[in-house]
Design a protein around this motif. Structure first.
Motif, PDB file in Angstrom:
ATOM      1  N   GLY A  12       0.846  -1.192   0.000  1.00 43.36           N
ATOM      2  CA  GLY A  12       0.000   0.000   0.000  1.00 43.36           C
ATOM      3  C   GLY A  12       0.876   1.234   0.000  1.00 43.36           C
ATOM      4  N   ILE A  13       0.502   2.221  -0.804  1.00 42.12           N
ATOM      5  CA  ILE A  13       1.333   3.417  -0.947  1.00 42.12           C
ATOM      6  C   ILE A  13       0.507   4.667  -0.705  1.00 42.12           C
ATOM      7  N   LEU A  14       1.013   5.514   0.177  1.00 47.07           N
ATOM      8  CA  LEU A  14       0.447   6.841   0.392  1.00 47.07           C
ATOM      9  C   LEU A  14       1.382   7.837  -0.267  1.00 47.07           C
ATOM     10  N   SER A  15       0.894   8.516  -1.281  1.00 45.91           N
ATOM     11  CA  SER A  15       1.706   9.519  -1.969  1.00 45.91           C
ATOM     12  C   SER A  15       1.843  10.771  -1.120  1.00 45.91           C
ATOM     13  N   GLN A  16       2.847  11.553  -1.439  1.00 43.20           N
ATOM     14  CA  GLN A  16       3.096  12.792  -0.723  1.00 43.20           C
ATOM     15  C   GLN A  16       1.964  13.791  -0.934  1.00 43.20           C
ATOM     16  N   GLN A  17       1.439  13.839  -2.133  1.00 40.22           N
ATOM     17  CA  GLN A  17       0.356  14.765  -2.452  1.00 40.22           C
ATOM     18  C   GLN A  17      -0.732  14.001  -3.190  1.00 40.22           C
ATOM     19  N   ASN A  18      -1.957  14.248  -2.763  1.00 43.98           N
ATOM     20  CA  ASN A  18      -3.116  13.660  -3.436  1.00 43.98           C
ATOM     21  C   ASN A  18      -4.060  14.787  -3.817  1.00 43.98           C
ATOM     22  N   ARG A  19      -4.489  14.780  -5.037  1.00 44.15           N
ATOM     23  CA  ARG A  19      -5.429  15.799  -5.503  1.00 44.15           C
ATOM     24  C   ARG A  19      -6.763  15.129  -5.784  1.00 44.15           C
ATOM     25  N   VAL A  20      -7.818  15.854  -5.502  1.00 40.65           N
ATOM     26  CA  VAL A  20      -9.146  15.338  -5.822  1.00 40.65           C
ATOM     27  C   VAL A  20      -9.922  16.399  -6.580  1.00 40.65           C
ATOM     28  N   SER A  21     -10.700  15.942  -7.519  1.00 40.70           N
ATOM     29  CA  SER A  21     -11.573  16.849  -8.264  1.00 40.70           C
ATOM     30  C   SER A  21     -12.949  16.210  -8.400  1.00 40.70           C
ATOM     31  N   TYR A  22     -13.280  15.374  -7.440  1.00 37.64           N
ATOM     32  CA  TYR A  22     -14.561  14.686  -7.441  1.00 37.64           C
ATOM     33  C   TYR A  22     -15.159  14.794  -6.044  1.00 37.64           C
ATOM     34  N   ALA A  23     -16.471  14.708  -5.974  1.00 29.87           N
ATOM     35  CA  ALA A  23     -17.175  14.938  -4.705  1.00 29.87           C
ATOM     36  C   ALA A  23     -17.459  13.643  -3.950  1.00 29.87           C
ATOM     37  N   TYR A  24     -16.556  12.689  -4.015  1.00 27.92           N
ATOM     38  CA  TYR A  24     -16.728  11.469  -3.225  1.00 27.92           C
ATOM     39  C   TYR A  24     -16.719  11.832  -1.746  1.00 27.92           C
ATOM     40  N   THR A  25     -17.390  11.033  -0.949  1.00 26.19           N
ATOM     41  CA  THR A  25     -17.311  11.228   0.492  1.00 26.19           C
ATOM     42  C   THR A  25     -16.010  10.609   0.999  1.00 26.19           C
ATOM     43  N   VAL A  26     -15.638  10.978   2.209  1.00 28.41           N
ATOM     44  CA  VAL A  26     -14.457  10.397   2.841  1.00 28.41           C
ATOM     45  C   VAL A  26     -14.596   8.877   2.878  1.00 28.41           C
ATOM     46  N   GLU A  27     -15.767   8.393   3.287  1.00 24.31           N
ATOM     47  CA  GLU A  27     -15.975   6.947   3.390  1.00 24.31           C
ATOM     48  C   GLU A  27     -15.806   6.259   2.039  1.00 24.31           C
ATOM     49  N   GLU A  28     -16.291   6.871   0.970  1.00 28.03           N
ATOM     50  CA  GLU A  28     -16.140   6.269  -0.359  1.00 28.03           C
ATOM     51  C   GLU A  28     -14.669   6.185  -0.757  1.00 28.03           C
ATOM     52  N   VAL A  29     -13.898   7.211  -0.435  1.00 25.02           N
ATOM     53  CA  VAL A  29     -12.470   7.210  -0.749  1.00 25.02           C
ATOM     54  C   VAL A  29     -11.759   6.125   0.061  1.00 25.02           C
ATOM     55  N   VAL A  30     -12.101   6.000   1.328  1.00 23.70           N
ATOM     56  CA  VAL A  30     -11.484   4.973   2.169  1.00 23.70           C
ATOM     57  C   VAL A  30     -11.854   3.582   1.649  1.00 23.70           C
ATOM     58  N   GLU A  31     -13.099   3.398   1.234  1.00 21.41           N
ATOM     59  CA  GLU A  31     -13.536   2.107   0.683  1.00 21.41           C
ATOM     60  C   GLU A  31     -12.772   1.723  -0.575  1.00 21.41           C
ATOM     61  N   LEU A  32     -12.267   2.702  -1.316  1.00 20.96           N
ATOM     62  CA  LEU A  32     -11.467   2.394  -2.510  1.00 20.96           C
ATOM     63  C   LEU A  32     -10.202   1.612  -2.158  1.00 20.96           C
ATOM     64  N   GLY A  33      -9.770   1.715  -0.909  1.00 20.27           N
ATOM     65  CA  GLY A  33      -8.625   0.922  -0.460  1.00 20.27           C
ATOM     66  C   GLY A  33      -8.903  -0.567  -0.471  1.00 20.27           C
ATOM     67  N   ARG A  34     -10.163  -0.945  -0.512  1.00 23.84           N
ATOM     68  CA  ARG A  34     -10.552  -2.361  -0.535  1.00 23.84           C
ATOM     69  C   ARG A  34     -10.763  -2.890  -1.951  1.00 23.84           C
ATOM     70  N   TYR A  35     -10.610  -2.052  -2.955  1.00 25.76           N
ATOM     71  CA  TYR A  35     -10.915  -2.430  -4.342  1.00 25.76           C
ATOM     72  C   TYR A  35     -10.151  -3.670  -4.796  1.00 25.76           C
ATOM     73  N   ALA A  36      -8.903  -3.802  -4.390  1.00 26.44           N
ATOM     74  CA  ALA A  36      -8.077  -4.943  -4.829  1.00 26.44           C
ATOM     75  C   ALA A  36      -8.602  -6.272  -4.312  1.00 26.44           C
ATOM     76  N   PHE A  37      -9.486  -6.242  -3.323  1.00 26.58           N
ATOM     77  CA  PHE A  37     -10.011  -7.478  -2.738  1.00 26.58           C
ATOM     78  C   PHE A  37     -11.344  -7.902  -3.342  1.00 26.58           C
ATOM     79  N   LYS A  38     -11.893  -7.089  -4.244  1.00 24.42           N
ATOM     80  CA  LYS A  38     -13.166  -7.435  -4.883  1.00 24.42           C
ATOM     81  C   LYS A  38     -12.933  -8.464  -5.983  1.00 24.42           C
ATOM     82  N   LYS A  39     -13.924  -9.277  -6.206  1.00 27.34           N
ATOM     83  CA  LYS A  39     -13.819 -10.322  -7.237  1.00 27.34           C
ATOM     84  C   LYS A  39     -14.000  -9.754  -8.635  1.00 27.34           C
TER      85      LYS A  39
END
Length: 181
Positions: free
Chosen positions: A77-104
């Motif tokens: 898992g990698i946390l970049s030094q700078q992250n930019r967002v230009s979308y209105a996802y919620t915090v929870e939706e962004v955190v859930e993206l960390g689980r994407y690699a585990f989906k079938k």
């Protein structure tokens, strides 16, 4: 677990990382220190397979170039030094993206096992109260904590954090370094 052998990264004629080798074993911490422009973030981007490089990165002896993206994401898992967002996802939706690699698959629905990981990650970073907030409304420190929670939710075997305390006030810097389990 993770090793780099004779890693070199070039931008045109400029060499950013030259002939670097390292070994990281289970339970160890490895910290890179150096001045701005020394190649630390470049090395991390190369590990993430975002930059071309010569040499070999190995995961438990296997060249990571041969690993599928989802497998690599489950391991590193990698946390970049700078992250930019230009979308209105919620915090929870962004955190859930960390689980994407585990989906079938793309349409496999929620990762039920990961729900606990997401909840734990939100708690660890102090983001539970902001879980429904739009990423577009967050301060720099809150945004950094949201992306850190994403990496925690990913629950990889190795975490690579590029200036994880970037934009964080002292309270959260202390919390971040005190909660490592």
């Amino acid at each position: 677990m993770l090793a780099g052998d004779h890693i070199t990264v070039r931008y045109g004629n400029r060499t950013a990382v030259e002939d670097l080798s390292f070994r990281l074993h289970e339970g160890e911490w490895l910290m890179l220190a150096g001045p701005n422009g020394a190649g630390k973030s470049t090395l991390i981007e190369a590990i993430a397979q975002g930059l071309p490089y010569s040499g070999v990165f190995r995961w438990k002896g296997e060249d990571i170039r041969t690993l599928k993206g989802a497998v690599l994401a489950q391991r590193i898992g990698i946390l970049s030094q700078q992250n930019r967002v230009s979308y209105a996802y919620t915090v929870e939706e962004v955190v859930e993206l960390g689980r994407y690699a585990f989906k079938k698959g793309m349409f496999s629905g929620k990762d039920e096992q990961g729900a606990g990981q997401v909840e734990k990650a939100l708690e660890m970073t102090g983001m539970t109260e902001l879980r429904h907030a739009s990423m577009l409304t967050l301060s720099g420190g809150e945004m950094q904590r949201a992306f850190l929670a994403q990496v925690f939710a990913q629950n990889p075997q190795v975490m690579i954090l590029d200036e994880p305390a970037n934009h964080l006030d002292l309270k959260y810097q202390k919390q971040l370094f005190d909660k490592q389990e």
